[in-house]
Design a protein around this motif. Sequence first.
Motif, short mmCIF file in Angstrom:
data_model
loop_
_atom_site.label_atom_id
_atom_site.label_comp_id
_atom_site.label_asym_id
_atom_site.label_seq_id
_atom_site.Cartn_x
_atom_site.Cartn_y
_atom_site.Cartn_z
N LEU A 75 38.14 35.70 50.78
CA LEU A 75 38.47 36.65 49.71
C LEU A 75 37.67 36.28 48.46
O LEU A 75 37.74 35.15 47.98
N VAL A 76 36.89 37.24 47.98
CA VAL A 76 36.10 37.02 46.77
C VAL A 76 36.34 38.17 45.79
O VAL A 76 36.79 39.23 46.18
N GLU A 77 36.04 37.89 44.53
CA GLU A 77 36.11 38.96 43.53
C GLU A 77 34.69 39.24 43.06
O GLU A 77 34.01 38.34 42.58
N VAL A 78 34.25 40.47 43.28
CA VAL A 78 32.89 40.84 42.89
C VAL A 78 32.97 42.01 41.93
O VAL A 78 33.51 43.06 42.27
N PHE A 79 32.45 41.82 40.73
CA PHE A 79 32.52 42.84 39.67
C PHE A 79 33.94 43.37 39.52
O PHE A 79 34.15 44.57 39.32
N GLY A 80 34.91 42.49 39.65
CA GLY A 80 36.30 42.90 39.45
C GLY A 80 36.96 43.52 40.66
O GLY A 80 38.14 43.86 40.61
N ILE A 81 36.23 43.69 41.76
CA ILE A 81 36.81 44.26 42.98
C ILE A 81 37.14 43.12 43.94
O ILE A 81 36.29 42.27 44.22
N GLY A 82 38.36 43.11 44.44
CA GLY A 82 38.77 42.09 45.41
C GLY A 82 38.27 42.47 46.79
O GLY A 82 38.69 43.49 47.33
N ILE A 83 37.37 41.68 47.35
CA ILE A 83 36.78 42.01 48.65
C ILE A 83 37.16 40.97 49.69
O ILE A 83 36.97 39.78 49.50
N LEU A 84 37.72 41.46 50.78
CA LEU A 84 38.07 40.58 51.89
C LEU A 84 36.96 40.68 52.94
O LEU A 84 36.74 41.74 53.52
#
Lengths: 86, 335
Positions: B148-157
């Motif tokens: 799980l990462v946060e990229v430009f404020g979007i939580g991406i699994l």
Amino acid sequence: MTTRDLEVLTRAGIHARPASMIAETANRYESKIEIEKENMRINAKSIMGIITLGATYRTKLHLICEGSDEEEAAEAMENLFRNRFE
Amino acid sequence: MSEFTVLDLLDLDLKEHNHLQLKCLAGRSGLSRAITTDKISRPGLALAGYFVDFAGESIQLFGRGEQSYLTLLEKNNDWQNIEKLFSYNLPCVIFIGGTKPSEHFIDIAEKNATAVLTTPLESAVFSRRAYQMLDEVFAETETIHGVLVEVFGIGILITGESGIGKSEAALELIERGHRLISDDTVKLRRLSDNYLIGSGENPMLAHHMEIRGLGIINLHNLFGVGAIREKKQVQLLVHLERWDEKKNYDRLGGQESETIMGISLPKITLPVSLGRNVASLIEMAARNERLRKLGYYSSKEFDQSVLKWLESQAARKLYYNTDALKEGDYDDKRS
């Protein structure tokens, strides 16, 4: 699907070294291999997952193998636990 | 989930703005009682003697109204309903506004081994915080293999089989200034039945990563506090898989979705092959997702533009009554 009940027999529990041996063994097989502890289920092919289980001495674990070589995989994993990761 | 006791309620490590500020006044022997529901009951009706549908298994909150009614009962020396209330094996009673109940009330609580707690907060504020807390405590959880990462404020699994390069992609994203929430095992919790919050399974082990060839690395130490996050809502799924010649991948950007724990999430399947920089593709997916959230759908808008252009071409043809528009004419006639 082949399942086995495992028990941690080493006093130190599953720390980094046993975890790496479990992942190494699991990675030798095609099958999907998972370990369950209470309500947590993790992928046995990943070291971090195994460590996250927080399995201490005498913890009971449940092994689930699914795939073409599930029998062999379950056998190898059981041996590894029985031999205390030696 | 293991049992959630009254002691756990007192021990919760909540941040400033949602701290419950609870203190135990009496009935310490009842601290080990379990709280089994995420509901909070206001025992006003029960105090008045109406016990039908009384939720005795929930936390009992004594607000201003209940408290003044309690004083009235105490003045009349009428303890019957209070005794009956405690016979329900309440998990605990909470007095708001920093007030304390009378000696006799505390005696009854002690006798029934029920903890009496107090908070300086008012009932509206307390209820709001408490409901939020109970929602988190009783949330359905599931552990998933992924990053799980946060990229430009979007939580991406990011999901995909072992060895596909999830951790490597995440590592590159962190190098580009994005944040890691958890590598490998992600604990998902379903909150208020409509969104998922992901975090590391164990705060002690979070923010570590296993990279093949490097071993286990600590991202907090390597990149600093700016590169990590404790928890984040899952807003987009990215599934990595080996490039399959025979499979048709999405070329236009129609939205795929997948349901996890009953919640539908947008999903992107990224084929991985040599020469495809997964991290920059994920970054692009995050940008695109933000656009979508603003109501702009890149692929749809593109399609609209194509349609509009085709339409104007057709209209132009009709207007000029020519079979084909000559290349050179196009620009002059446009105005």
